[in-house]
Design an enzyme around this catalytic site. Structure first.
Site, PDB file in Angstrom:
ATOM      1  N   HIS A 119     -21.385  46.791  32.270  1.00  0.00           N
ATOM      2  CA  HIS A 119     -20.921  45.409  32.300  1.00  0.00           C
ATOM      3  C   HIS A 119     -19.633  45.262  33.116  1.00  0.00           C
ATOM      4  O   HIS A 119     -19.479  44.324  33.896  1.00  0.00           O
ATOM      5  CB  HIS A 119     -20.719  44.897  30.868  1.00  0.00           C
ATOM      6  CG  HIS A 119     -20.277  43.476  30.778  1.00  0.00           C
ATOM      7  ND1 HIS A 119     -21.126  42.432  31.047  1.00  0.00           N
ATOM      8  CD2 HIS A 119     -19.076  42.938  30.452  1.00  0.00           C
ATOM      9  CE1 HIS A 119     -20.463  41.292  30.892  1.00  0.00           C
ATOM     10  NE2 HIS A 119     -19.228  41.577  30.526  1.00  0.00           N
TER      11      HIS A 119
ATOM     12  N   VAL B  51     -11.589  44.858  30.874  1.00  0.00           N
ATOM     13  CA  VAL B  51     -11.345  46.211  30.381  1.00  0.00           C
ATOM     14  C   VAL B  51     -12.660  46.983  30.390  1.00  0.00           C
ATOM     15  O   VAL B  51     -13.680  46.511  29.879  1.00  0.00           O
ATOM     16  CB  VAL B  51     -10.756  46.186  28.953  1.00  0.00           C
ATOM     17  CG1 VAL B  51     -10.500  47.602  28.444  1.00  0.00           C
ATOM     18  CG2 VAL B  51      -9.473  45.357  28.915  1.00  0.00           C
TER      19      VAL B  51
END
Length: 167
Positions: free
Chosen positions: A88, A82
């Site tokens: 990241h 997600v």
């Protein structure tokens, strides 16, 4: 969601093929269900055996997919990534995609990329194969991998007669 254009995920006859499923534990409520759907798809295709392995997160999927590819005819990698507020997401998605692609090309075995890369948990849920979901990535990734394995078998058969433009 890009569900349009999907070719469908009708079971194929995969008797004798061994399926490896590797799933991340991160977002386990989703990946557990996706894993169940992958196993159900393999059984619907009459696969000989299904081996399931779990890993912590999506970054670990490629290395275990590589190990499964040594023992199985196809591998299905399942996870959920997600998007957050940092880069990241991009690093994880690139690492997983590059790693799974490398495993497939290095081993010559189909490796299905069933990792949901989404902006929200709601988007992931809508792809995880629940009764109210628009997509079923565990099921469709498994069917796609088995179909690819069958196509490889066909491609590997000796050719009899002319090929291409030969007369």
């Amino acid at each position: 969601m890009a569900g349009f254009g999907e070719p469908g995920a009708t079971p194929v006859e995969a008797a004798g093929l061994r399926v490896g499923v590797v799933a991340a534990r991160w977002h386990g409520d989703l990946t557990d269900h996706m894993t169940e759907r992958a196993v159900e798809a393999a059984r619907a295709c009459n696969a000989a055996d299904v081996v399931v392995a779990r890993v912590a997160g999506s970054v670990e999927l490629p290395v275990v997919a590589q190990a499964l590819a040594r023992r199985c005819d196809v591998v299905v990698a399942l996870g959920v990534v997600v998007r957050g507020a940092t880069a990241h997401f991009d690093y994880v998605c690139r690492s997983v995609t590059d790693g799974l692609t490398r495993v497939a090309l290095d081993t010559g075995k189909p490796v299905a990329h069933g990792v949901l890369t989404v902006d929200s948990i709601e988007q992931a849920r809508d792809r995880a194969g629940f009764p109210d979901s628009a997509e079923d990535k565990g099921w469709s990734a498994t069917i796609a991998a088995l179909e690819a394995a069958l196509a490889i078998r066909t491609a590997d058969r000796p050719v009899s007669g002319p090929v291409g433009f030969a007369r």
